[in-house]
Structure formats: C-alpha cells, structure tokens
Design an enzyme around this catalytic site. Structure first.
Site, PDB file in Angstrom:
ATOM      1  CG  ASP A 293      -2.001   1.046   1.193  1.00  0.00           C
ATOM      2  OD1 ASP A 293      -2.276   1.587   0.100  1.00  0.00           O
ATOM      3  OD2 ASP A 293      -2.579   1.340   2.260  1.00  0.00           O
ATOM      4  CG  HIS A 294       1.271   3.978  -2.924  1.00  0.00           C
ATOM      5  ND1 HIS A 294       0.556   3.891  -4.107  1.00  0.00           N
ATOM      6  CD2 HIS A 294       2.529   3.548  -3.220  1.00  0.00           C
ATOM      7  CE1 HIS A 294       1.348   3.441  -5.064  1.00  0.00           C
ATOM      8  NE2 HIS A 294       2.541   3.222  -4.549  1.00  0.00           N
ATOM      9  CG  PHE A 473      -7.483   5.285   0.931  1.00  0.00           C
ATOM     10  CD1 PHE A 473      -7.209   5.011   2.262  1.00  0.00           C
ATOM     11  CD2 PHE A 473      -7.897   6.561   0.591  1.00  0.00           C
ATOM     12  CE1 PHE A 473      -7.348   6.001   3.236  1.00  0.00           C
ATOM     13  CE2 PHE A 473      -8.034   7.550   1.550  1.00  0.00           C
ATOM     14  CZ  PHE A 473      -7.758   7.271   2.881  1.00  0.00           C
ATOM     15  CG  HIS A 474      -3.141   3.703  -3.882  1.00  0.00           C
ATOM     16  ND1 HIS A 474      -2.167   4.648  -4.167  1.00  0.00           N
ATOM     17  CD2 HIS A 474      -4.330   4.307  -4.134  1.00  0.00           C
ATOM     18  CE1 HIS A 474      -2.737   5.764  -4.572  1.00  0.00           C
ATOM     19  NE2 HIS A 474      -4.047   5.582  -4.558  1.00  0.00           N
ATOM     20  N   PRO A 475      -4.330  -0.571  -1.567  1.00  0.00           N
ATOM     21  CG  PRO A 475      -6.194  -1.603  -0.577  1.00  0.00           C
ATOM     22  CD  PRO A 475      -5.661  -0.256  -1.000  1.00  0.00           C
TER      23      PRO A 475
END
Length: 536
Positions: A293-294, A473-475
């Site tokens: 994630d980021h 919110f980049h899982p």
C-alpha cells in the site's frame, strides 16, 4: 437453477471493465454480484461528493488495519467501495497509469504479456482522453479522462511554479512520455460528473441485455466440482443464495475481499484454514500475502491568499459554487481536491521517479480521524502538500479471522517495517520543507500548521510521520500474479493456480504496486482479463 456463462464477483473498477467488455463483445450471459447497493446516491456522482462517501456505512466497507507499530500503534483507516462501481465510485478520481518500468518489471517476474507495450495498448483502448488520441493516449474508449488544467483553483498554478523553483521540471501531461516533474492531475469525470467504472463500462453493458447485476449479495464461498469452479454461494437479506455457471467465475472483489473469499472457499495457507475449521480445497500459501500500500504524509499551511476553504465555508461561496455547477457543470464541485502534483527522484542515480507529490488547495485539520471533511474545512485560508513513496518495500497480509463471511478480515500492512521506507519518507518530508522555502511559496505561506516549526530535525519529523502518516488507499498484491504456485496465486492469464474456470481480476493480482494511483491499473486489469477470456 438459472446458469450463467460468466459470473463476476464484485462490481468494482476491474469487475465493471471486465463485464462491460464481455457484454459489448456479445459473448454469453454475464452475472455480476455486488455486496453493496446500486449507485443511486447523488453524492456518488458529484465529484467533490467523495467527502461524504468517504465514511458512509452503506456505500463503504470502512475497514481499519491492525494496530501499526510503525505508525505509533494506530489503526489506519482503509475505505473500500461497497457499491456498484466499487472504489471508483468513492475515490478522489486521480487518473495515473503507473510507470512503464512497473509493468516491464511485472513481465520480468515471469508474467508474459504484461510489459508496458501490452499494458499501454490496453490503456489506450479504454481511454476517451480529453487530450485526444496520440502515442500515449486513446480516444473514443469507454472511460473519459478529463484535463482540468484550466479549471483548477488559483493556488494550484502557484504550487506548480514553486515546485519548479524547488527543482522539478514542469510536466504538462503526467500520463505522457514521462511522469517526472510537477503539473496538474487528470481526473476521471465526464461532463462534470464522476466517471466511475460503472458509469463507463457497466451501465452501457446492461443495455445490451447480456448483463444482470445482483446487488446486496455478499459472496461467501466459491463452489467446486473437483478442481473446477461451478458456482457461488452468497447471502442476501439473511438468506443463503446460490448461483451457477457453465463457464467461468471471475473474482473481482478487490485486494481485501478477494483473498478473504478464497480463504473462506478453502484456498489458501492450510494452517490458516484449519484454525477456523475450513476444509482445504487447495493449498496456495500466497493467498492474502504480499500486501502492499502507499503511505502519504502532509504538511499543512495557513495561506496569505484565499484557498478553497473560504468558498466551502461561506454561504455565499457555497451558493456560487452550486449555481456554477448546476448551470455549467463546472467549478470546485466538479473537481477533485487533489489538483496538483507530480513525481520526482529522491536520490541521484535512480533511473526513474520514486516519490509522488500532491497539492490540495484546502485544509481540514479539525476533521475527526477517518473523516474527510471536504465540505467542512478549516476556518482559515489553508492548503496542504503531501509526499507518497511510489514503491514501498514493506509487505503485509490479509487473513480471515473467522469462518463467518460477515466478519472483517485481518488487514496487516506492516507500514514502515522496512528501513528503506523510513528513509524515503524522511527524504520526502525534507522536500516538502524545501518546497515551502521557495520564493513563491515563502511569499504565500503565513505559517506552517502541521507538523509545525518545532519539527526541526529528522528525529522530530520521523515522530510526526509515525503520528500522522496515513494510507492513500492503494492496497494490492494479495493474490499476486506469477508462475510459481508457491509464492503466487494466478498465472499470467489471471487463472488461479490449480483450478479451471476460476480467475481473479482486480488490484490483488498486481505483482508489485504501480508507481502512482491504482484505480486506472485496476481497470486495465479488467480490460486484460476480458481480452484473455474472449481469446479463449
């Protein structure tokens, strides 16, 4: 029982793209199962409305991670779309495709057909880009991508000028030949309305009569005959429901729910399944592993010039924005607040940028944790700059904590568990200070609100990062693609290792996280999945 040629589990970014392409190609009858409702809520279509859907229990899974030691023991909010359109219906709409080297790296990891040449072709096929057709962009595709350079808040061009003074080149097209430099983000809107994957792909596909969407159905288990996937068990209104296919099932439930569904279906690490009394169907230890994630970190400032705060706070400003939107579908209500940004290299010798930069012409420091109060910003002129390392080294996992499909899974990202990620965040924080000290920003900034002037050295910055950094919110990566079943879940055609009639198509299949926002890559995966299935 009615049987379908294809069942797609999840009407999110990739699921909508996949179902849309299959339907428009005229191939079979397609059933799409979605755990959330139809996308009828008006806040889903007003671009700035994502401030409302950000914490909406009917439209959002509203997940939280486990307590994170690297982030001062905090649980980090993880919103995920629970509605037709998925996270593309509630996100900030920034359209970034990733860097060519990301996808060439996927191919080198043993995934033929996923290099930049093939991926760019898929992107161009899906785009209806405001900049028109070119070597880098497509026109006439289902997804409209808007160029907002002429519509952004007046503070945003000031940011771009300051970034140039800080050493970044101006980049007029962050999705062009290179993403390096500072510029204005492109967003997924059309005619002043959010362009979710449902609006771009699924709604037109339903008009063909070949697609049926069943909403409020929580998929709980994939059904097998031997090693062939033949159906889906789910729950709706407290009742068990079953759906069967004569063709394929495609899991497109996202990086959290896809591994959860596989584990509930008996596919995963045997010791995890045994812990919850789930009969193993096939051992695939990589299910749920390799979570990436980021993280993002902000500096917030008081501004000497008006920001978007004033327009959103005052009645006159709100009325003016509403009139502009109603009459012309323009103005702040038609935009994202992530308006400016770019990419840069954190150290010499790198072959490509490894840090993403954001600029928002508003601030909302008084918002409660987990709440994005875009319509209730701070009572002063404020703005924020942010950094997000593109390719984090920390890895985590997703795992069921019960055999009950209604129980939220364990989400353990292990943020900042790798020392390189800490170093990268500190370099990013130093850049934000350099940016603030440029002549243009120094003349604009009245004071630093967060982390504040007392945060003067790396130790203080690191403590601020641990206390304040958050997910963007980049899982992804939890059912990653690769040739070896020992450390991957799907092959290069997105087929689950060890099964027939079962694929996965969403961000969970990313072998590594793309360098930027992940919604466009997720839709691209849906495009590629349709391509593979149509060829088959």
């Amino acid at each position: 029982m009615e049987e379908w040629d294809v069942i797609v589990i999840g009407a999110g970014s990739a699921g909508c793209a996949l179902a849309g392409r299959l339907a428009l190609a005229g191939r079979g009858r397609i059933l799409v199962l979605e755990a959330g409702p139809r996308d009828l809520n008006p806040w889903l279509h007003l671009p700035i409305g994502y401030g409302r859907t950000f914490y909406h229990p009917r439209l959002n899974w509203m997940y939280r991670t486990e307590s994170q030691p690297g982030l001062a023991g905090r649980e980090i909010y993880q919103p995920r779309g629970k509605v037709v359109g998925g996270s593309s219906a509630i996100n900030a709409m920034v359209y970034m495709r990733g860097q060519p080297e990301d996808f060439d790296g996927w191919e080198r990891m043993g995934n033929p057909g996923w290099g930049w040449r093939e991926v760019l072709s898929a992107y161009r096929r899906m785009e209806d880009h405001a900049l028109g057709a070119s070597a880098w962009h497509g026109a006439g595709g289902p997804l409209h991508v808007e160029d907002i350079a002429s519509a952004v808040h007046p503070l945003t061009p000031i940011f771009v000028k300051a970034a140039q003074e800080a050493g970044l080149p101006f980049n007029a097209d962050l999705n062009g030949e290179s993403c390096e430099g500072a510029g204005i983000y492109q967003i997924t809107t059309r005619g002043g309305l959010r362009e979710s994957a449902a609006r771009a792909y699924l709604h037109p596909a339903r008009k063909t009569g070949r697609v049926k969407v069943e909403t409020d159905v929580l998929a709980s288990r994939i059904l097998f005959e031997g090693r062939r996937a033949v159906g889906v068990e789910g729950w709706r209104d407290g009742q068990r429901v079953n759906f069967r296919t004569t063709g394929e099932i495609v899991v497109a439930a996202g990086a959290i729910n896809s591994p959860q569904l596989l584990q509930l279906s008996g596919i995963g690490a045997p010791e995890l399944l045994a812990r919850y009394g789930i009969s193993p169907v096939h051992a695939l230890p990589a299910v749920g592993a390799h979570l990436q994630d980021h993280l993002c970190y902000d500096h917030v400032y008081r501004s000497r010039q008006p920001s978007l705060n004033e327009a959103l706070l005052s009645w006159s400003g709100r009325v003016g924005m509403a009139l502009k939107y109603v009459l012309h579908r323009s103005g702040p209500l038609s935009l994202s607040v992530n308006q400016g940004g770019g990419f840069f290299k954190t150290r010499p010798g790198l072959d490509r940028p490894d840090m993403q930069l954001y600029f928002s012409p508003l601030s909302y420091e008084r918002a409660l944790p987990g709440v994005r109060a875009l319509m209730k910003p701070d009572p002063f002129s404020g703005f924020s700059t942010s950094v997000s390392p593109c390719r984090p080294h920390s890895r985590g996992h997703v795992a069921i904590r019960s055999s009950d499909p209604h129980t939220t899974p364990v989400i353990e990202p292990n943020y900042l568990s790798d020392e390189q990620d800490i170093r990268d965040m500190l370099v990013g924080a130093r850049f934000l200070r350099r940016l603030a000290s440029t002549p243009t920003f120094a003349a604009l900034i009245e004071s630093e609100v967060r982390p504040g002037p007392d945060c003067a050295d790396d130790q203080a910055q690191l403590e601020a990062i641990r206390q304040q950094a958050y997910s963007v919110f980049h899982p992804c990566g939890t059912c990653r693609m690769g040739p070896d079943p020992a450390d991957s879940v799907v092959d290069a055609k997105l087929r689950v290792h060890g099964f027939s009639g079962l694929r996965i198509a969403d961000a969970s299949v990313f072998p590594t996280i793309p360098s930027g926002n992940t919604n466009a890559p997720a839709m691209m995966v849906g495009e590629r999945a349709a391509e593979f299935m149509l060829a088959h």
